[in-house]
Design a protein around this motif. Structure first.
Motif, short mmCIF file in Angstrom:
data_model
loop_
_atom_site.label_atom_id
_atom_site.label_comp_id
_atom_site.label_asym_id
_atom_site.label_seq_id
_atom_site.Cartn_x
_atom_site.Cartn_y
_atom_site.Cartn_z
N GLU A 22 -0.76 13.15 -4.47
CA GLU A 22 -0.56 12.27 -5.79
C GLU A 22 -0.62 10.59 -5.28
OE1 GLU A 22 2.63 13.52 -7.98
OE2 GLU A 22 1.56 15.36 -8.51
N MET A 23 0.27 10.21 -4.43
CA MET A 23 0.05 8.89 -3.92
C MET A 23 -1.22 8.24 -3.29
SD MET A 23 2.96 7.66 -4.44
CE MET A 23 3.43 6.38 -3.68
N GLY A 24 -2.19 8.87 -2.74
CA GLY A 24 -3.31 8.86 -2.27
C GLY A 24 -4.13 8.79 -3.49
N GLU A 25 -4.22 9.50 -4.72
CA GLU A 25 -4.94 9.56 -5.59
C GLU A 25 -4.46 8.21 -6.43
OE1 GLU A 25 -4.57 13.31 -7.38
OE2 GLU A 25 -5.55 14.49 -6.09
N THR A 26 -3.27 8.01 -6.49
CA THR A 26 -2.98 6.61 -7.17
C THR A 26 -3.67 5.41 -6.65
OG1 THR A 26 -0.77 7.73 -7.92
CG2 THR A 26 -1.09 5.46 -7.78
N ASP A 27 -3.55 5.32 -5.30
CA ASP A 27 -4.17 4.18 -4.39
C ASP A 27 -5.58 4.01 -4.86
OD1 ASP A 27 -1.91 3.62 -3.11
OD2 ASP A 27 -2.49 4.53 -1.18
N ILE A 28 -6.49 5.26 -4.82
CA ILE A 28 -7.70 4.91 -5.37
C ILE A 28 -7.90 4.72 -6.77
CG2 ILE A 28 -9.78 6.29 -5.68
CD1 ILE A 28 -8.85 8.01 -3.32
N GLY A 29 -7.15 5.29 -7.72
CA GLY A 29 -7.40 5.00 -9.07
C GLY A 29 -6.91 3.25 -9.22
N LYS A 67 0.68 -1.16 0.04
CA LYS A 67 0.11 -0.01 -0.15
C LYS A 67 0.98 1.26 0.08
CE LYS A 67 -4.01 -1.85 2.45
NZ LYS A 67 -5.31 -1.25 3.26
N HIS A 68 0.30 2.20 -0.89
CA HIS A 68 1.15 3.75 -0.84
C HIS A 68 0.28 4.38 0.30
CE1 HIS A 68 3.59 3.21 -4.12
NE2 HIS A 68 2.53 2.68 -4.91
N THR A 69 0.86 5.10 1.23
CA THR A 69 0.16 5.91 2.11
C THR A 69 0.69 7.19 2.07
OG1 THR A 69 1.41 5.22 4.21
CG2 THR A 69 -0.38 3.96 3.73
N GLY A 70 -0.21 8.35 2.37
CA GLY A 70 0.18 9.68 2.46
C GLY A 70 1.14 9.81 3.86
N GLY A 71 1.21 8.83 4.96
CA GLY A 71 1.51 9.20 6.05
C GLY A 71 3.06 9.45 6.09
N PRO A 72 4.02 8.88 5.40
CA PRO A 72 5.48 9.13 5.41
C PRO A 72 5.78 10.49 4.79
CG PRO A 72 5.11 6.86 4.81
CD PRO A 72 3.87 7.31 4.99
N TRP A 73 4.80 10.62 3.79
CA TRP A 73 5.31 11.98 3.04
C TRP A 73 4.56 13.07 3.77
CZ3 TRP A 73 8.37 11.05 -0.87
CH2 TRP A 73 8.36 9.90 -1.29
N THR A 74 3.50 12.89 4.28
CA THR A 74 3.02 14.13 5.01
C THR A 74 3.78 14.33 6.24
OG1 THR A 74 0.84 13.60 4.45
CG2 THR A 74 0.79 14.92 6.20
N SER A 75 4.35 13.43 7.22
CA SER A 75 5.25 13.49 8.07
C SER A 75 6.55 14.07 7.48
CB SER A 75 5.46 12.23 8.58
OG SER A 75 6.46 12.38 9.51
N ALA A 76 7.14 13.83 6.59
CA ALA A 76 8.29 14.44 6.25
C ALA A 76 7.94 15.90 5.75
CB ALA A 76 8.78 13.58 4.88
N ALA A 77 6.86 16.22 5.04
CA ALA A 77 6.27 17.63 4.81
C ALA A 77 6.28 18.39 5.99
CB ALA A 77 5.34 17.77 4.03
N GLY A 78 5.74 17.84 7.16
CA GLY A 78 5.57 18.51 8.29
C GLY A 78 7.04 18.82 9.00
N THR A 79 8.13 18.01 8.90
CA THR A 79 9.12 17.85 9.45
C THR A 79 10.03 19.20 8.61
OG1 THR A 79 9.44 15.63 10.13
CG2 THR A 79 11.74 16.76 9.95
N ALA A 80 9.96 19.06 7.38
CA ALA A 80 10.66 20.06 6.56
C ALA A 80 9.92 21.57 7.04
CB ALA A 80 10.25 20.19 5.15
N GLY A 81 8.68 21.62 7.32
CA GLY A 81 7.90 23.02 7.58
C GLY A 81 8.53 23.25 9.01
N ASP A 82 8.76 22.40 9.96
CA ASP A 82 9.10 22.72 11.37
C ASP A 82 10.56 23.24 11.14
OD1 ASP A 82 6.78 21.80 12.16
OD2 ASP A 82 7.81 19.91 12.99
#
Length: 139
Positions: free
Chosen positions: A116-123, A38-53
């Motif tokens: 995009e990964m979330g949209e890929t999973d659905i598609g 499964k692809h999940t947005g979790g790791p990418w969203t977490s990395a984005a949050g870290t970059a923001g911090d």
């Protein structure tokens, strides 16, 4: 040694309903458990949050350099170290600004990948549902 023989050495003899599958995929459609890919947005969203911090802390540190150097010029008048300290301060301000800007760009890019990964999973799930003859199964 033929190509087929080499594959036999690598994967062993094919027995029963043997088939090649992707690593980390379930052995059968619809199976659950640790074997699902499964692809999940979790790791990418977490990395984005870290970059923001990191972006925020870099900017906070950069702006703190100014008040931290108040009075140095007058208090150290006549010392050559004051000019060197000013050069070092400027260098750090530039570096921290570059880190801030890079993290800002990275944060946006990581959020885009998560979306995009979330949209890929659905598609992909919808396409598999069509192949398995149940196009309404869009869990």
């Amino acid at each position: 040694m033929s190509y087929s023989q080499r594959w036999q050495e690598v994967f062993g003899p094919l027995e029963g309903d043997a088939r090649m599958t992707l690593a980390s995929t379930a052995p059968e459609p619809g199976a659950s458990g640790p074997g699902n890919l499964k692809h999940t947005g979790g790791p990418w969203t977490s990395a984005a949050g870290t970059a923001g911090d990191l972006r925020t802390s870099s900017e906070t540190s950069r702006t703190a350099l100014g008040p931290g150097h108040e009075g140095v010029t007058t208090g150290g008048a006549g010392l050559t170290a004051v000019a060197a300290l000013a050069a070092v301060r400027t260098s750090w301000e530039e570096r921290l600004a570059a880190v801030r800007d890079e993290c800002d760009a990275l944060q946006g890019a990581l959020r885009k990948v998560a979306k995009e990964m979330g949209e890929t999973d659905i598609g992909v799930r919808n396409e598999f549902a069509k192949v398995h003859g149940n196009p309404e199964d869009k869990r």
